[in-house]
Design an enzyme around this catalytic site. Structure first.
Site, PDB file in Angstrom:
ATOM      1  N   HIS A 126     -52.800 -10.061 -42.317  1.00 14.64           N
ATOM      2  CA  HIS A 126     -53.835  -9.962 -42.707  1.00 14.64           C
ATOM      3  C   HIS A 126     -53.576 -10.148 -44.127  1.00 14.64           C
ATOM      4  O   HIS A 126     -52.025  -8.880 -44.701  1.00 14.64           O
ATOM      5  CB  HIS A 126     -55.244  -9.039 -42.730  1.00 14.64           C
ATOM      6  CG  HIS A 126     -54.407  -7.726 -42.767  1.00 14.64           C
ATOM      7  ND1 HIS A 126     -54.073  -7.126 -42.177  1.00 14.64           N
ATOM      8  CD2 HIS A 126     -54.845  -7.266 -43.930  1.00 14.64           C
ATOM      9  CE1 HIS A 126     -53.247  -5.863 -42.084  1.00 14.64           C
ATOM     10  NE2 HIS A 126     -54.247  -5.848 -43.494  1.00 14.64           N
ATOM     11  N   ASP A 128     -55.032  -7.403 -47.864  1.00 17.81           N
ATOM     12  CA  ASP A 128     -55.425  -6.939 -48.327  1.00 17.81           C
ATOM     13  C   ASP A 128     -56.579  -7.266 -48.973  1.00 17.81           C
ATOM     14  O   ASP A 128     -56.336  -7.741 -49.808  1.00 17.81           O
ATOM     15  CB  ASP A 128     -55.235  -5.612 -48.909  1.00 17.81           C
ATOM     16  CG  ASP A 128     -53.519  -4.522 -48.425  1.00 17.81           C
ATOM     17  OD1 ASP A 128     -53.699  -4.571 -47.411  1.00 17.81           O
ATOM     18  OD2 ASP A 128     -53.171  -4.183 -49.084  1.00 17.81           O
ATOM     19  N   HIS A 277     -49.871  -9.658 -43.612  1.00 13.89           N
ATOM     20  CA  HIS A 277     -49.180  -7.818 -43.281  1.00 13.89           C
ATOM     21  C   HIS A 277     -49.290  -7.838 -42.115  1.00 13.89           C
ATOM     22  O   HIS A 277     -50.786  -8.580 -41.906  1.00 13.89           O
ATOM     23  CB  HIS A 277     -48.736  -7.146 -44.180  1.00 13.89           C
ATOM     24  CG  HIS A 277     -49.489  -6.308 -44.617  1.00 13.89           C
ATOM     25  ND1 HIS A 277     -50.420  -7.164 -45.593  1.00 13.89           N
ATOM     26  CD2 HIS A 277     -50.467  -5.695 -44.277  1.00 13.89           C
ATOM     27  CE1 HIS A 277     -51.823  -6.592 -45.883  1.00 13.89           C
ATOM     28  NE2 HIS A 277     -51.692  -5.001 -45.190  1.00 13.89           N
ATOM     29  N   ARG A 294     -51.914   3.917 -50.034  1.00 13.27           N
ATOM     30  CA  ARG A 294     -51.853   3.238 -51.015  1.00 13.27           C
ATOM     31  C   ARG A 294     -52.509   2.916 -51.992  1.00 13.27           C
ATOM     32  O   ARG A 294     -53.705   3.519 -52.183  1.00 13.27           O
ATOM     33  CB  ARG A 294     -52.847   1.852 -49.988  1.00 13.27           C
ATOM     34  CG  ARG A 294     -54.146   1.279 -49.504  1.00 13.27           C
ATOM     35  CD  ARG A 294     -53.634   1.086 -48.726  1.00 13.27           C
ATOM     36  NE  ARG A 294     -55.357   0.286 -48.395  1.00 13.27           N
ATOM     37  CZ  ARG A 294     -55.825  -0.801 -48.000  1.00 13.27           C
ATOM     38  NH1 ARG A 294     -54.843  -1.906 -47.604  1.00 13.27           N
ATOM     39  NH2 ARG A 294     -57.006  -0.826 -48.301  1.00 13.27           N
TER      40      ARG A 294
END
Length: 321
Positions: A126, A128, A277, A294
């Protein structure tokens, strides 16, 4: 730009060392918690566009320094909802340990949670927040604690994958658009499923070009992923399913990927517009915690080869989180 360690040190320039043929580079000679010079920022930005994901080791960032670093490259996203593990006072920072809590909120242990969300080999890949009309431009992820084994993350270069298609296939997919939707492919539990209700109450969906044009580099990239992409609008569902499977398999061919082994203090900075990723599912096997933080940078509405932008169907608007 790739420089040697000696030259980088003498000119104060980050040393960029590619680690795979199509994607990924390690950056040395830079302290991300310090004051980055304009030339260092420009060098990192150029390397990011070229190599799609950059790796930094041995960094000493706290939450405030993490946010300050992100601001050197864009506007950090402020998430309206975060889990209990995310740090108070830093709304830009999301702690990925929150993901371990999600299954329990809906009556599932973590293994069942992963199994229902990743029921095929390609589902976990996917970008983000790909169901939004304006997915983040980039993500900066840092490791606080990692297990002694497991927990590696893998990225794939969607520009290289597009370029690797034959010319007739590139011409075919250039004009297609696809629906991206939160929760696509989730396998419901028998009977009442609280997570299905959660998805329906908070649905996010957009129509994106199947090939997007990068706003900075002008590169064309496949805009495909296994987690959000539901269907190709111009094709029947049967036709589209086969095309999507072919494109996803193309995107994650080993030669277009790079795998990173995390250490405490490691940072990965990736272009969310030209990569997908795969978050690891093996990091719980050692019994040791994996704590990652993150910060995402606000992104643009994607534009296709024909110049048409993405359209929101429900649940998102440009710049509104």
């Amino acid at each position: 730009m790739v420089t040697t360690r000696t030259a980088a040190a003498s000119r104060g320039t980050p040393e960029i060392t590619p680690v795979a043929g199509h994607i990924g580079a390690e950056v040395r000679g830079v302290d991300l918690a310090g004051e980055l010079s304009a030339s260092a920022v420009a060098g990192i930005r150029a390397a990011l566009l070229r190599w799609k994901v950059l790796f930094f080791r041995g960094q000493d960032l706290d939450h405030a320094a993490h946010v300050a670093l992100a601001r050197r490259f864009g506007e950090p996203v402020v998430l309206p909802r975060r889990g209990s593990a995310s740090p108070p006072g830093h709304p830009e920072v999301e702690t990925t340990a929150d993901r371990l809590e999600l299954g329990g909120r809906f009556g599932m242990d973590h293994d069942e949670w992963l199994d229902r969300r990743r029921h095929s080999l390609l589902r976990g890949w996917h970008c983000d927040h790909g169901a939004r009309v304006d997915p983040p431009a980039a993500t900066i992820l840092r490791a606080e604690r990692v297990p002694p084994y497991g927990g590696d993350t893998t990225w794939a270069n969607l520009a290289a994958a597009y370029a690797g298609l034959s010319a007739p296939v590139r011409a075919f997919v250039d004009g297609l658009r696809a629906e991206h939707r939160l929760g696509v492919g989730y396998q419901p539990r028998p009977g009442e499923d609280a997570y299905v209700r959660h998805l329906l109450d908070r649905q996010v969906a957009s129509v994106h070009p199947l090939v997007r044009v990068h706003p900075e580099s002008g590169e064309r990239s496949l805009f495909v992923n296994g987690y959000y992409l539901e269907r190709i609008r111009e094709l029947s569902r049967a036709e589209g399913a086969r095309v999507l499977e072919m494109l996803l398999e193309q995107a994650v061919r080993p030669e277009y990927t790079v795998r990173f082994r995390w250490e405490p203090g490691s940072v990965a900075f990736w272009d969310n517009r030209s990569t997908v990723h795969l978050a690891p599912s093996d990091h719980t096997l050692s019994g040791a915690p994996r704590i990652m933080h993150r910060v995402m940078l606000a992104g643009e509405v994607p534009v296709g080869v024909d110049g048409r932008p993405s359209e929101a169907l429900t649940g998102s608007a440009p710049g509104v989180w």
